[in-house]
Design an enzyme around this catalytic site. Structure first.
Site, PDB file in Angstrom:
ATOM      1  N   ALA A 170       0.849  -1.210   0.000  1.00  0.00           N
ATOM      2  CA  ALA A 170       0.000   0.000   0.000  1.00  0.00           C
ATOM      3  C   ALA A 170       0.871   1.241   0.000  1.00  0.00           C
ATOM      4  CB  ALA A 170      -0.904  -0.007   1.235  1.00  0.00           C
ATOM      5  N   ASP A 171       0.270   2.344  -0.422  1.00  0.00           N
ATOM      6  CA  ASP A 171       0.954   3.638  -0.339  1.00  0.00           C
ATOM      7  C   ASP A 171      -0.078   4.722  -0.063  1.00  0.00           C
ATOM      8  OD1 ASP A 171       3.652   4.948  -0.696  1.00  0.00           O
ATOM      9  OD2 ASP A 171       2.378   6.211  -1.937  1.00  0.00           O
ATOM     10  N   THR A 172       0.216   5.537   0.937  1.00  0.00           N
ATOM     11  CA  THR A 172      -0.725   6.588   1.347  1.00  0.00           C
ATOM     12  C   THR A 172      -0.094   7.939   1.084  1.00  0.00           C
ATOM     13  OG1 THR A 172      -1.667   5.174   3.061  1.00  0.00           O
ATOM     14  CG2 THR A 172      -2.006   7.545   3.314  1.00  0.00           C
ATOM     15  N   GLY A 203      -3.324   3.791  -2.148  1.00  0.00           N
ATOM     16  CA  GLY A 203      -3.332   2.799  -3.229  1.00  0.00           C
ATOM     17  C   GLY A 203      -2.956   1.447  -2.634  1.00  0.00           C
TER      18      GLY A 203
END
Ligand SMILES: Cc1cn([C@H]2C[C@H](O)[C@@H](COP(=O)(O)OP(=O)(O)OP(=O)(O)O)O2)c(=O)[nH]c1=O
Length: 187
Positions: free
Chosen positions: A69-71, A106
């Site tokens: 994930a990427d925030t 994402g």
């Protein structure tokens, strides 16, 4: 059921580990350093997905589902990632004070040759805070590992965030509601 599905969480984020535990999932954590650069012409949602896919490419597994994930925080189109130092954190928080912004996470799920990527976005409204309150927050909560230099799960979320429109867990780092539905597609 998902609870018996072996999962690799490819993330050092303590929040993501906490959220998967709260989902009752059986997982192990694996870490690899990944370059998080991205092409300039992408939208915030595309950036979050692009980086989560880049993180996923560093891993492979046949039996487990890999989750990355990427925030990122977006304020009027400006991307706010993790701060470099106190001055940078202060600069970001002064920008967020009194305005609304969006948080995009994402997520990429991979098992063997099956891959699913998706994102979620949450609108976050912050009240106006003083420079002294920002200094207090940074000195006491050390938000250096958080996109946008704040944690919705700590003082900033409890005192400064007036309202959100969308998933709370998405702001923390994993949109658990959508993640659950997407994971079901692997069993
Ligand atoms: C906006 C916000 C971000 N965050 C955190 C979630 C992520 O850990 C971090 C965003 O950085 P990321 O690069 O998404 O993740 P990470 O570096 O922590 O871990 P990894 O790359 O190994 O997956 O910011 C919060 O904890 N609370 C918040 O309110």
């Amino acid at each position: 059921m998902l609870q018996n599905t072996p999962i690799i969480l490819a993330s050092k984020s303590p929040r993501r580990q906490e959220l998967l535990k709260l989902m009752g999932l059986n997982f192990k954590v694996e870490l690899k350093d990944v370059d998080e650069s991205y092409p300039e012409n992408l939208s915030p949602a595309e950036i979050a997905v692009y980086i989560s896919e880049k993180k996923a490419k560093a891993f492979s597994a046949d039996d487990e589902i890999i989750i990355t994930a990427d925030t990122i925080v977006a304020l009027n189109g400006e991307i706010l990632g993790k701060p470099n130092d106190k001055a940078h954190a202060k600069e970001m928080l002064k920008k967020l004070s009194g305005y609304k912004h969006e948080v995009y996470t994402g997520v990429t799920l991979v098992k063997g040759d099956k891959k699913i990527s998706f994102y979620d976005v949450t609108e976050v409204h912050c009240k106006t805070v003083t420079e002294r309150e920002i200094d207090f927050y940074i000195d006491n909560y050390q938000p250096y590992d958080k996109a946008g230099s704040y944690g919705v799960q700590d003082w900033w979320g409890i005192v400064v965030v007036e309202k959100i429109n969308g998933s709370y867990t998405n702001v923390m780092g994993l949109p658990t509601e959508k993640l659950y539905n997407e994971l079901l597609k692997f069993i």
